[in-house]
Write an enzyme that holds these catalytic residues in place. Structure first.
Site, PDB file in Angstrom:
ATOM      1  N   TRP A   1      25.426  30.169  19.922  1.00 34.74           N
ATOM      2  CA  TRP A   1      24.211  30.312  19.537  1.00 34.74           C
ATOM      3  C   TRP A   1      23.753  31.157  17.699  1.00 34.74           C
ATOM      4  O   TRP A   1      22.825  31.115  17.219  1.00 34.74           O
ATOM      5  CB  TRP A   1      24.149  32.089  20.257  1.00 34.74           C
ATOM      6  CG  TRP A   1      22.936  32.746  20.199  1.00 34.74           C
ATOM      7  CD1 TRP A   1      21.617  32.868  19.783  1.00 34.74           C
ATOM      8  CD2 TRP A   1      23.174  34.312  20.933  1.00 34.74           C
ATOM      9  NE1 TRP A   1      20.523  33.279  20.477  1.00 34.74           N
ATOM     10  CE2 TRP A   1      21.466  35.196  21.000  1.00 34.74           C
ATOM     11  CE3 TRP A   1      23.766  35.201  21.662  1.00 34.74           C
ATOM     12  CZ2 TRP A   1      20.873  36.335  20.748  1.00 34.74           C
ATOM     13  CZ3 TRP A   1      23.435  36.186  21.380  1.00 34.74           C
ATOM     14  CH2 TRP A   1      21.595  37.113  21.080  1.00 34.74           C
TER      15      TRP A   1
ATOM     16  N   HIS B   1      36.967  26.747  16.051  1.00 31.95           N
ATOM     17  CA  HIS B   1      37.539  27.864  16.325  1.00 31.95           C
ATOM     18  C   HIS B   1      38.770  28.566  15.966  1.00 31.95           C
ATOM     19  O   HIS B   1      39.726  28.904  16.500  1.00 31.95           O
ATOM     20  CB  HIS B   1      37.638  27.057  18.273  1.00 31.95           C
ATOM     21  CG  HIS B   1      36.919  27.919  19.355  1.00 31.95           C
ATOM     22  ND1 HIS B   1      35.637  28.116  18.942  1.00 31.95           N
ATOM     23  CD2 HIS B   1      35.854  26.617  19.690  1.00 31.95           C
ATOM     24  CE1 HIS B   1      34.710  28.575  19.551  1.00 31.95           C
ATOM     25  NE2 HIS B   1      34.724  26.769  20.462  1.00 31.95           N
TER      26      HIS B   1
ATOM     27  N   LEU C   1      15.597  31.539  19.442  1.00 32.19           N
ATOM     28  CA  LEU C   1      17.022  32.002  19.975  1.00 32.19           C
ATOM     29  C   LEU C   1      17.172  32.854  20.678  1.00 32.19           C
ATOM     30  O   LEU C   1      18.500  32.982  21.456  1.00 32.19           O
ATOM     31  CB  LEU C   1      17.341  32.592  18.918  1.00 32.19           C
ATOM     32  CG  LEU C   1      17.649  32.038  16.674  1.00 32.19           C
ATOM     33  CD1 LEU C   1      18.142  32.535  16.867  1.00 32.19           C
ATOM     34  CD2 LEU C   1      18.982  30.585  17.439  1.00 32.19           C
TER      35      LEU C   1
ATOM     36  N   PHE D   1      17.311  33.987  24.805  1.00 31.62           N
ATOM     37  CA  PHE D   1      18.539  33.206  25.858  1.00 31.62           C
ATOM     38  C   PHE D   1      17.766  32.044  26.954  1.00 31.62           C
ATOM     39  O   PHE D   1      17.899  31.063  26.391  1.00 31.62           O
ATOM     40  CB  PHE D   1      18.953  34.251  26.646  1.00 31.62           C
ATOM     41  CG  PHE D   1      20.529  33.214  27.358  1.00 31.62           C
ATOM     42  CD1 PHE D   1      21.493  32.894  27.107  1.00 31.62           C
ATOM     43  CD2 PHE D   1      20.018  32.838  28.684  1.00 31.62           C
ATOM     44  CE1 PHE D   1      22.460  32.771  27.812  1.00 31.62           C
ATOM     45  CE2 PHE D   1      20.963  32.863  29.961  1.00 31.62           C
ATOM     46  CZ  PHE D   1      21.777  32.259  29.163  1.00 31.62           C
ATOM     47  N   GLU D   2      16.986  32.417  27.021  1.00 31.63           N
ATOM     48  CA  GLU D   2      16.115  31.217  27.542  1.00 31.63           C
ATOM     49  C   GLU D   2      15.619  29.833  27.179  1.00 31.63           C
ATOM     50  O   GLU D   2      15.511  29.113  27.305  1.00 31.63           O
ATOM     51  CB  GLU D   2      15.202  31.997  28.476  1.00 31.63           C
ATOM     52  CG  GLU D   2      14.521  32.705  29.931  1.00 31.63           C
ATOM     53  CD  GLU D   2      15.980  32.480  30.808  1.00 31.63           C
ATOM     54  OE1 GLU D   2      15.881  31.050  31.034  1.00 31.63           O
ATOM     55  OE2 GLU D   2      16.785  32.903  31.249  1.00 31.63           O
TER      56      GLU D   2
ATOM     57  N   MET E   1      17.105  28.738  24.346  1.00 29.01           N
ATOM     58  CA  MET E   1      18.075  28.320  23.912  1.00 29.01           C
ATOM     59  C   MET E   1      18.995  27.560  25.390  1.00 29.01           C
ATOM     60  O   MET E   1      19.387  26.528  25.758  1.00 29.01           O
ATOM     61  CB  MET E   1      19.369  28.913  23.943  1.00 29.01           C
ATOM     62  CG  MET E   1      19.604  30.427  22.191  1.00 29.01           C
ATOM     63  SD  MET E   1      20.151  28.469  20.764  1.00 29.01           S
ATOM     64  CE  MET E   1      20.950  29.017  20.590  1.00 29.01           C
TER      65      MET E   1
ATOM     66  N   GLY F   1      24.383  35.237  29.570  1.00 29.67           N
ATOM     67  CA  GLY F   1      24.384  35.609  28.213  1.00 29.67           C
ATOM     68  C   GLY F   1      23.703  37.080  28.467  1.00 29.67           C
ATOM     69  O   GLY F   1      22.671  37.308  27.951  1.00 29.67           O
TER      70      GLY F   1
END
Length: 318
Positions: free
Chosen positions: A75, A142, A261, A263-264, A266, A286
């Protein structure tokens, strides 16, 4: 500026960590190590790339998104990419335009030669893939601060570094489902939570990871954001990142980015949800606080006590 420390050469094989080896060892991962005196856990194959990462050539124009796994990384990548590229919404997969620096060291595909014909360049040699990116380069990692390339830690180069973190309860649950779907974890939920709390998962311990970047929070090239802030007030986070990247957009343009951006959006966007790489359930819920659907009250209490123990004397609140 904080005192610069070189990488602690302390490396320990985790031969005695029965659950990690039992439930995560696979054809592409034969063992694990602890690196530095903070005991960051990484696959054994990482040792073959450690010097290359340490000496990786960094540029001031680079933009890094740094995070512990499952804290809102993808995200954040898409937000940063769009802001940095004049709100360019593209169908090019994010792993190609915003690649994962150390993905190759995570999976020793030499042990699975049948896969080599199917692997893309970013998996075969992710460091070389990143090195050849056009500038400015957008790079995901990471790795905790202590293991980032030396030029970053010494301040010789000052790329933009955006660190995103998340409540560890939601992080651990999301990481559990991710590891079940992608990394071949075969244990149960409680075993995974024991590993998370014990700092015995790849890139753990979680507290050391988060604290490593907070020690650098006063650097001008470091911005720290949270998943929860993005969920509660995405527009403010967008504006914060815009300022950090020296970009300026109208309210109308920001509104379009917010929609992009969501959630749905993405989850249904094949360029970011890893649908073409077998990323089953890569974006799952999310929802802030969704850990309550999986954790017992006893486990929640255990986490709360652990948070107080690890973060209680810091400025970090969850």
């Amino acid at each position: 500026m904080a005192t610069i420390k070189k990488i602690d050469p302390q490396i320990t094989n985790l031969k005695s960590d029965e659950n990690l080896l039992k439930y995560f060892t696979s054809d592409f991962r034969k063992g694990y190590i602890e690196v530095t005196n903070k005991k960051f856990v990484l696959p054994q194959y990482y040792l073959e790339f450690m010097d290359k990462i340490e000496n990786f050539e960094v540029y001031d124009t680079d933009v890094f998104v740094v995070s512990h796994p499952k804290t809102g990384t993808t995200w954040t990548q898409e937000m940063v990419w769009c802001i940095g590229n004049n709100l360019k919404f593209t169908n090019v997969e994010i792993y190609k335009r915003f690649p994962f620096l150390e993905v190759t060291p995570l999976f020793d595909f030499r042990e699975c030669p049948e896969l080599f014909g199917e692997l893309s360049d970013h998996l075969l040699d992710s460091l070389e893939y990143v090195r050849k990116l056009p500038h400015p380069r957008y790079i995901k990692t990471h790795l905790p601060w202590d293991l980032l390339p030396k030029q970053i830690r010494t301040g010789e180069r000052n790329p933009k570094i955006i660190y995103v973190y998340r409540n560890p309860k939601d992080t651990s649950v999301s990481y559990y489902y991710h590891c079940r779907a992608v990394e071949g974890f075969t244990g149960d939920f409680n075993v995974f939570m024991d590993l998370f709390l014990g700092g015995r998962l790849t890139y753990g311990p979680f507290p050391a990871h988060v604290l490593s970047i907070f020690e650098q929070k006063n650097r001008e090239n470091v911005l720290i954001i949270t998943y929860e802030e993005m969920k509660s007030d995405l527009r403010s986070v967008i504006k914060n990142v815009m300022n950090f990247l020296s970009k300026n957009y109208s309210d109308e343009e920001i509104e379009k980015l917010e929609d992009h951006l969501s959630f749905e959006s993405m989850k249904n966007n094949n360029s970011v949800n890893y649908a073409n790489t077998g990323g089953k359930n890569f974006m799952r819920a999310g929802i802030v606080g969704s850990y309550k659907n999986d954790m017992t009250p006893e486990l929640i209490n255990r986490f709360d006590n652990w948070i107080v123990d690890k973060f209680g004397k810091t400025e970090i609140k969850f």
